[in-house]
Design an enzyme around this catalytic site. Structure first.
Site, mmCIF file in Angstrom:
data_model
loop_
_atom_site.group_PDB
_atom_site.id
_atom_site.type_symbol
_atom_site.label_atom_id
_atom_site.label_comp_id
_atom_site.label_asym_id
_atom_site.label_seq_id
_atom_site.Cartn_x
_atom_site.Cartn_y
_atom_site.Cartn_z
ATOM 1 N N LYS B 79 -7.969 -11.764 5.996
ATOM 2 C CA LYS B 79 -8.202 -11.090 4.905
ATOM 3 C C LYS B 79 -7.095 -11.198 3.653
ATOM 4 O O LYS B 79 -6.168 -11.514 3.992
ATOM 5 C CB LYS B 79 -7.955 -9.379 5.441
ATOM 6 C CG LYS B 79 -8.302 -8.488 4.314
ATOM 7 C CD LYS B 79 -8.120 -7.077 4.982
ATOM 8 C CE LYS B 79 -8.118 -6.031 3.748
ATOM 9 N NZ LYS B 79 -7.837 -4.586 4.442
ATOM 10 N N SER B 154 -11.619 -1.290 3.749
ATOM 11 C CA SER B 154 -11.579 -2.338 2.961
ATOM 12 C C SER B 154 -11.297 -3.729 3.376
ATOM 13 O O SER B 154 -11.667 -4.860 2.543
ATOM 14 C CB SER B 154 -10.092 -2.152 1.881
ATOM 15 O OG SER B 154 -9.324 -2.325 3.176
ATOM 16 N N SER B 178 -9.665 0.840 7.476
ATOM 17 C CA SER B 178 -10.136 -0.280 6.901
ATOM 18 C C SER B 178 -10.501 -1.315 7.777
ATOM 19 O O SER B 178 -11.254 -2.358 7.403
ATOM 20 C CB SER B 178 -9.187 -0.859 5.933
ATOM 21 O OG SER B 178 -9.106 -0.212 4.846
#
Lengths: 477, 483
Positions: B79, B154, B178
């Site tokens: 990420k 996210s 997330s």
């Protein structure tokens, strides 16, 4: 008029701790390095960085707390103080607002008015900011992050002081204590000790405090005293004129002793403090406190006693020398090189103190090595230089840490102690000043002094005055 | 069939046995990215050259016996809020465009040392603020199961990349769900570990006291293997915990006999999609069949969790993001007059709307006069939530519940109502507030198309119990591998 007012003073003192590395990371704290060389991801606020607390900084804070009689909080915590400023790399400073490491101490200060307890509300740990340097010509400001993350303790007093004298006495004792601990060198001119003074005035006998102002940028105790005096007068003047004191921060002007508004209360930031989530609570065990307590050094009183006992110097000398740990360390270092203690103490209390005062320096600013003072004392003892020359040489040692032997040789300051050579000079002096010789032989003692002076002049001050006296007398017989 | 249809552990075995070369696996991943990602937008940065050279090195070390771990030579993605040495790290924000870290996050470094090959950085909601992966400055991510739907967020880029078979596993971060929520939306598995298990060093902070880095993969075995690699005490993170019980792969066996599993009744009430509710109860039934004791109970405090979470997360975010000021790195506005104007313009131009909204919210709840009413109150709620979990875990080994009130909505169906949007996190944020571990696991498919996931929560440091329950449930659902 001013006598009917009482001055109420509290101080906030920031002290840089003498740790080798910063409070939340391993980079160096050395003063005076090239800009932005002692930096790391943490103290420049890189996005990925996290803080880890320096154990030594905690130990120093606890040591200072113990020395000033504070309670040590077994659990304390860190908070974030949020404000935007370019010297503040994360735009928040890590400090301790809610749970400081130490609380409720006091120092007994001695002034001409007697002994007095000044209470200490708290001592908390925090990090220093970087330094902004402004270049007006280039219309540019640059940041040096070397100082960013240097560990600080902030010592907050209660508003217990009533005069400049008490304030300076408190600050002096605080500094002495911290220096004895080795927790900081407490140099006001380098910023390793920074004093903010809060001051208000009130009618004598009033039981509420007046509106206070805060004074910053005071980089000597003299500046503190001056700021207290002038701010007291300014506030009384306002009240007498029927005006109000406005709560504000004022910046001292060291040269003129005046002060200027830095920031009014309305401009004071809302710092949005909240607990620092990146650090865990600081837990201090009883064992750790005991361990730190055991390592507390010899403070001033004990050291003065020991110097009297160990070196046989008078109590008076010991008192003066131990006023500064640096001076006391220097004394012992020079004695350790074999110099007679009383001679060392004379040099420190006499010429050293005089030059410090003359140069506007603190004992911590002394830069000469014990070896050079020791060598100077030995040369004087052996009569290689006379007393007057010794002072000249000492000034050079004091200012530039020169090697006294090399300095004397280079400048041709060695004593003229060869009797034959000196006799020749004196004969010439006598021949040149027949009237003085006549006066002396006629009973005017003062004439002898003149002749000694002329001889010293002729030898450029290098002659041994005792020898000059003796030779003069024998040659005039 | 692409090599990327294999699990990470299968690929690792194939590479170690010499059946395939690490470079082939990496090529397969890069091919898949090239083919599918233009539509999905799950990656922000892909560095194929770097990945291939890493694969060559890993290959050599595997052959020389220097690398023996299960993830050696296996490609993966990270990420974009995790710092990667020499590789741009943007957090999905214009503010950090061009920011190239000089060091890697500890979790990334540990994976690299274990021979993992980094393909690239995955897309995400800007600074992790969102639950759709639609607030990224690099554009929205699409759900690979059906590109009309959002992938969740996210960590939507990481989940989409795994679900689409671009990489067998990826790292995500979970501040309020997330990892777990996008896993459920994309039909993959993910773990949010106990707070302090994985070092946060190198994670660009959003909500410091809430977030953890965790694995996202096609199945729970891969997740366990990745978590085992990245869980380590780190002296660079003060909140990092020393743990001995991090042999998570040892917990991969199908045995839940006698395991006590609680389903919070209050999580099954109004607002929960009917089919999601049924999937949770069905998961309970499957675990019962395998010998677990499943009961419904009242956990409580559900109505307060999201509010407390948003107050605390925003307060921390507002402060954490104040370092992005244009002074030292990142974006600086071109025209400005004086320092205050530079701050204002740089931050106005660099941050997106959701980030600004949360910074303002965070500044508000900490400001003088509001601290007690908001921030302090939220911390009190947090304590109460922790207490109610403590009580629950005195009676149950594992809590089973929904991940989100609905399955992945269509990109066009998204609400503009912020509160409604924030309430989408209602089932996930409690774990972050309490610091407990959670697993999101796919169990079925909704009649409208998107996958349905369920959430398993455990007590602090009980990942192994949690992994065992998840593994058993996974077996019961007959799932294995990607796609």
């Amino acid at each position: 008029m001013g006598d009917s007012y009482e001055t109420v003073i509290g101080v906030e003192v920031h002290v840089e701790l003498a740790t080798k590395t910063k409070i939340f990371y391993g980079c160096s704290t050395a003063f005076g390095a090239a800009p932005n060389t002692n930096i790391c991801p943490v103290c420049t606020g890189q996005p990925r960085a996290l803080q880890v607390l320096n154990k030594k900084a905690v130990e120093y804070a606890v040591a200072v707390g113990l020395a000033v009689g504070c309670k040590i909080n077994r659990r304390s915590a860190f908070d974030r103080k949020n404000y935007f400023y370019p010297d503040n790399p994360r735009n928040y400073q890590i400090t301790q607002l809610y749970e400081p490491v130490c609380r409720d101490g006091a120092l007994a200060v001695q002034t001409e008015g007697g002994k007095k307890q000044v209470r200490i509300r708290e001592i908390h740990l925090e990090e220093d900011a970087g330094k902004l340097v402004h270049d007006d010509r280039a219309k540019l400001s640059v940041v040096d992050f070397n100082r960013s993350g240097v560990p600080l303790i902030e010592i907050v007093s209660e508003p217990d002081m009533r005069s400049a004298e008490e304030t300076v006495a408190f600050l002096g004792l605080l500094r002495q204590t911290i220096q004895y601990l080795g927790a900081s060198d407490c140099r006001l001119n380098e910023g390793s000790m920074r004093v903010d003074v809060n001051l208000s005035v009130r009618r004598a006998g009033a039981d509420t405090f007046g509106t206070r102002t805060e004074m910053k940028n005071l980089n000597s105790f003299r500046a503190v005293a001056r700021a207290v005096e002038s701010e007291r007068e300014r506030q009384i003047g306002l009240l007498e004129a029927g005006k109000c004191v406005v709560q504000e921060t004022r910046r001292g002007d060291d040269a003129g002793g005046r002060s200027f508004v830095m920031r009014a209360k309305e401009d004071a930031g809302d710092y949005r403090y909240f607990p620092e989530p990146d650090l865990v609570d600081l837990i201090i065990s009883d064992d750790w406190i005991r361990e730190i307590g055991k390592k507390q050094p010899e403070f001033r009183t004990e050291r003065a006693k020991r110097l009297v006992k160990e070196y046989g110097i008078p109590e008076y000398d010991a008192e003066i020398i131990t006023d500064s740990r640096h001076m006391a360390d220097l004394f012992e270092a020079v004695c350790a090189l074999g110099s007679p203690p009383k001679k060392v103490s004379n040099w420190l209390m006499g010429e050293t103190m005089r030059l410090l005062k003359e140069r506007g320096m603190e004992p911590e600013d002394i830069r000469f090595s014990p070896e050079h003072l020791s060598a100077l004392i030995a040369m004087a003892e052996r009569g290689e230089i006379n007393g007057g020359v010794a002072k000249t040489v000492f000034a050079a040692v004091f200012d530039g840490d020169v090697d006294p032997a090399a300095y004397v040789a280079g400048k041709g300051l060695a004593s003229v102690s060869d009797e034959d050579a000196l006799s020749a000079v004196i004969r010439q002096v006598l021949a040149d000043n027949p009237q003085s010789v006549k006066d002396y032989l006629g009973g005017k003692e003062r004439a002898l002094g003149f002749l000694v002076g002329q001889t010293m002049k002729a030898t450029k001050g290098r002659a041994d005055p005792a020898l000059v006296n003796a030779l003069l007398l024998s040659l005039m017989k | 069939m692409s090599l990327m249809q294999h699990t990470a552990l299968e690929l690792g075995r194939m590479i170690r046995s010499g059946e395939i070369r690490a470079v082939s696996a990496v090529r397969a991943a890069l091919d898949a990215v090239e083919k599918k990602d233009p539509e999905l937008n799950s990656f922000i940065t892909v560095d194929g050259e770097r990945a291939l050279s890493q694969a060559e090195q890993a290959e050599k070390k595997i052959r020389s016996g220097e690398l023996t771990g299960p993830l050696s030579g296996v490609p993966m993605a990270v990420k974009d809020n995790l710092c990667t040495e020499g590789l741009e790290t943007t957090c999905g924000s214009a503010m950090l465009r061009g920011y190239v870290p000089a060091y890697s996050a500890t979790a990334v470094r540990l994976l690299m040392e274990a021979g993992a090959v980094l393909i690239g950085k995955t897309n995400m909601d800007e600074f992790g603020m969102g639950n759709t992966s639609g607030t990224s400055a690099c554009g929205a991510v699409r759900n690979p199961r059906n590109t009309c739907h959002v992938p969740g967020g996210s960590s939507g880029g990481s989940c989409a990349a795994v679900a689409a078979g671009l990489v067998p596993y990826a790292l995500g971060t979970d501040t309020g769900g997330s990892i777990r929520q996008p896993c459920s939306f994309c039909g993959v598995a993910g773990i949010k570990p106990t707070y302090g298990t994985v070092s946060r060093y190198g994670l660009i902070a959003y909500g410091s006291s809430l977030e953890q880095i965790g694995p996202i993969a096609g199945n729970i075995s891969d997740c366990a293997a990745v978590l085992e690699t990245i869980a380590a005490h780190d002296p660079l993170d003060s909140t990092s915990v020393r743990r001995r019980d991090t042999h998570f792969t040892e917990a991969l066996f199908d045995d839940v006999r006698g395991m006590k599993i609680g389903i919070p009744k209050d999580w099954l009430g109004e607002g929960l999609d009917r089919e999601v509710r049924a999937a949770v109860l069905d998961a309970g039934a499957r675990l019962t069949e395998r010998g677990a004791v499943v009961r419904e109970f009242d956990l409580g405090l559900l109505d307060y969790a999201a509010a407390a979470y948003y107050v605390i997360a925003c307060a921390e975010a507002g402060s954490n993001l104040s370092r992005f000021d244009g002074v030292r790195y990142g974006m600086r506005a071109k025209d400005y007059r004086g320092i205050d104007d530079m701050y204002r313009r740089s931050r106005t131009e660099g941050f997106g709307a959701e980030v600004k909204r949360r910074i303002m919210l965070g500044s508000f709840v900490l400001s003088a006069g509001y601290y007690d009413a908001y921030y302090r109150k939220a911390q009190q709620v947090r304590r109460l939530i922790k207490n109610s979990f403590d009580e629950a875990f005195a009676r149950y080994d594992v809590i089973l519940g929904p991940v989100a009130p609905t399955v992945a909505p269509k990109m066009t169906e998204q609400t503009d109502d912020r509160v409604q949007k924030y309430l989408g996190d209602i089932y996930t944020v409690s774990a972050n507030l309490a610091g407990i571990p959670g697993i999101s696991l796919p169990v079925g498919v909704h009649s409208s198309g998107p996958p349905i996931g369920v959430q398993l929560l455990g007590n602090c440091f009980e990942e192994r119990t949690l992994i065992r329950a998840a593994y058993s449930l996974e077996q019961a659902c007959g799932r294995r591998g990607n796609g």
